[in-house]
Design a protein around this motif. Sequence first.
Motif, PDB file in Angstrom:
ATOM      1  N   ALA A 139      -4.626  92.696 -59.594  1.00 15.33           N
ATOM      2  CA  ALA A 139      -3.513  93.625 -59.395  1.00 15.33           C
ATOM      3  C   ALA A 139      -2.769  93.814 -60.705  1.00 15.33           C
ATOM      4  O   ALA A 139      -2.548  92.861 -61.460  1.00 15.33           O
ATOM      5  N   MET A 140      -2.391  95.057 -60.955  1.00 13.51           N
ATOM      6  CA  MET A 140      -1.607  95.375 -62.146  1.00 13.51           C
ATOM      7  C   MET A 140      -0.591  96.448 -61.794  1.00 13.51           C
ATOM      8  O   MET A 140      -0.851  97.302 -60.943  1.00 13.51           O
ATOM      9  N   ASP A 141       0.593  96.371 -62.417  1.00 10.96           N
ATOM     10  CA  ASP A 141       1.605  97.380 -62.109  1.00 10.96           C
ATOM     11  C   ASP A 141       2.537  97.604 -63.284  1.00 10.96           C
ATOM     12  O   ASP A 141       2.674  96.755 -64.166  1.00 10.96           O
ATOM     13  N   TYR A 142       3.168  98.780 -63.261  1.00  7.13           N
ATOM     14  CA  TYR A 142       4.189  99.177 -64.229  1.00  7.13           C
ATOM     15  C   TYR A 142       5.595  99.004 -63.650  1.00  7.13           C
ATOM     16  O   TYR A 142       6.545  99.578 -64.184  1.00  7.13           O
ATOM     17  N   LEU A 143       5.757  98.250 -62.583  1.00  3.43           N
ATOM     18  CA  LEU A 143       6.969  98.304 -61.774  1.00  3.43           C
ATOM     19  C   LEU A 143       7.802  97.030 -61.766  1.00  3.43           C
ATOM     20  O   LEU A 143       9.019  97.097 -61.567  1.00  3.43           O
ATOM     21  N   SER A 144       7.205  95.878 -61.928  1.00 10.11           N
ATOM     22  CA  SER A 144       7.907  94.615 -61.725  1.00 10.11           C
ATOM     23  C   SER A 144       9.081  94.460 -62.691  1.00 10.11           C
ATOM     24  O   SER A 144       8.907  94.573 -63.909  1.00 10.11           O
ATOM     25  N   PRO A 145      10.294  94.180 -62.165  1.00  7.40           N
ATOM     26  CA  PRO A 145      11.439  93.972 -63.055  1.00  7.40           C
ATOM     27  C   PRO A 145      11.340  92.664 -63.835  1.00  7.40           C
ATOM     28  O   PRO A 145      12.035  92.474 -64.830  1.00  7.40           O
ATOM     29  N   VAL A 146      10.469  91.776 -63.372  1.00  2.00           N
ATOM     30  CA  VAL A 146      10.228  90.505 -64.055  1.00  2.00           C
ATOM     31  C   VAL A 146       8.794  90.517 -64.575  1.00  2.00           C
ATOM     32  O   VAL A 146       7.848  90.722 -63.808  1.00  2.00           O
ATOM     33  N   SER A 147       8.618  90.319 -65.861  1.00  5.94           N
ATOM     34  CA  SER A 147       7.270  90.307 -66.418  1.00  5.94           C
ATOM     35  C   SER A 147       6.491  89.119 -65.872  1.00  5.94           C
ATOM     36  O   SER A 147       6.997  87.990 -65.837  1.00  5.94           O
ATOM     37  N   LEU A 148       5.274  89.377 -65.438  1.00  4.81           N
ATOM     38  CA  LEU A 148       4.444  88.304 -64.897  1.00  4.81           C
ATOM     39  C   LEU A 148       2.992  88.524 -65.298  1.00  4.81           C
ATOM     40  O   LEU A 148       2.526  89.644 -65.472  1.00  4.81           O
ATOM     41  N   ARG A 149       2.319  87.411 -65.455  1.00  7.75           N
ATOM     42  CA  ARG A 149       0.881  87.434 -65.759  1.00  7.75           C
ATOM     43  C   ARG A 149       0.315  86.087 -65.342  1.00  7.75           C
ATOM     44  O   ARG A 149       0.645  85.061 -65.941  1.00  7.75           O
ATOM     45  N   ARG A 150      -0.535  86.069 -64.308  1.00  5.13           N
ATOM     46  CA  ARG A 150      -0.984  84.789 -63.783  1.00  5.13           C
ATOM     47  C   ARG A 150      -2.346  84.907 -63.116  1.00  5.13           C
ATOM     48  O   ARG A 150      -2.777  85.983 -62.711  1.00  5.13           O
ATOM     49  N   ILE A 151      -2.993  83.758 -63.022  1.00  5.15           N
ATOM     50  CA  ILE A 151      -4.277  83.628 -62.344  1.00  5.15           C
ATOM     51  C   ILE A 151      -4.166  82.485 -61.350  1.00  5.15           C
ATOM     52  O   ILE A 151      -3.642  81.415 -61.675  1.00  5.15           O
ATOM     53  N   ALA A 152      -4.653  82.707 -60.130  1.00  5.52           N
ATOM     54  CA  ALA A 152      -4.689  81.659 -59.110  1.00  5.52           C
ATOM     55  C   ALA A 152      -6.116  81.528 -58.598  1.00  5.52           C
ATOM     56  O   ALA A 152      -6.744  82.529 -58.235  1.00  5.52           O
ATOM     57  N   LEU A 153      -6.625  80.308 -58.583  1.00  7.55           N
ATOM     58  CA  LEU A 153      -7.967  80.021 -58.079  1.00  7.55           C
ATOM     59  C   LEU A 153      -7.859  79.034 -56.930  1.00  7.55           C
ATOM     60  O   LEU A 153      -7.103  78.059 -57.005  1.00  7.55           O
ATOM     61  N   ARG A 154      -8.633  79.276 -55.873  1.00  6.11           N
ATOM     62  CA  ARG A 154      -8.664  78.386 -54.719  1.00  6.11           C
ATOM     63  C   ARG A 154     -10.113  77.995 -54.457  1.00  6.11           C
ATOM     64  O   ARG A 154     -10.968  78.861 -54.241  1.00  6.11           O
TER      65      ARG A 154
END
Length: 307
Positions: free
Chosen positions: A203-218
């Motif tokens: 998922a990627m967006d131009y909208l989040s007021p808080v910058s985020l960049r993460r990966i989750a593996l299960r």
Amino acid sequence: MTVVVIGAGSIGKRHFGNLETLGVKARLVGWRAFRPADLEGASAVVIATATQVRAEIVTLCAARDLPFYVEKPLAYRADDLAHMMTIAAPLAERCLVGFMMRYHPAFRDLAQMDLSGVYGFSLEIGHDVRQWRQNWSFAGSYAARPEGGGVLLDLCHELDMAHCLFPDVGLRGVDALGHADFAGVDFASRIALAGGGAQGTVAMDYLSPVSLRRIALRGTGGTVDLDFIGGTLVMDSGQGAQARDWTFERNDMFLDAMRDFLALVDGRATSDIDHLPRLDRVGTSCALIAQAWEARRFSGMITGDYP
């Protein structure tokens, strides 16, 4: 060696500065001012233009046997990508695509892990595009163009990383959010992937007021949570979480990628990176990006002013 950098935007200027830092003679030429004659005397080329004009420069480089470093994405339509890969095939082993997140130390840690037990994954990046850079206009930028713009192409590093970690997954669908003032431009996209015993989303967006960049593996052997912005990697096998922190300069990734490109140009050994983004090795990742862009389904609209 002389390297011609085509494209005088922020990324072109970064590459130009890094070449000078590495002691390489470089010339910076804006796309609007560029003429084929600018390639005379060049040993290699860096292509840092808008996506939709890269094919023309790749063709010029191929005709002159000039190795090139091209920014991502290489192309956003499958037919155009196939054409470019065919044209560049004779020199592909000396070319690099700018998937610089492959050089991030935390991602390199992930790439060396045994991920065979992972059944679920998510990669996410978001920020308010209006806060991107000072005195920067979204409406006047490449990102606002229906051809070659939008968040999926702009932030396609996440899709490339997903492909590196899980090469057997395939595209299952892409849902996008648009804006009435920017027809054909995705402001948020969610990509579904599955295959090889794993399923997940990018998922990627131009909208989040808080910058985020993460990966989750299960996985059956535990969980992994990577926060690129927070600088933490947390692993938990059920016996207690273990955390790693790291500090590094973002430009180091660009420098490392450029060093590998210069090594390819010179015929020297490259670094020991697990997923060297050499042109002849990134075809399937580039194809996945183009396939995802063409498969976008606009399922809703966002509002707001994006000057």
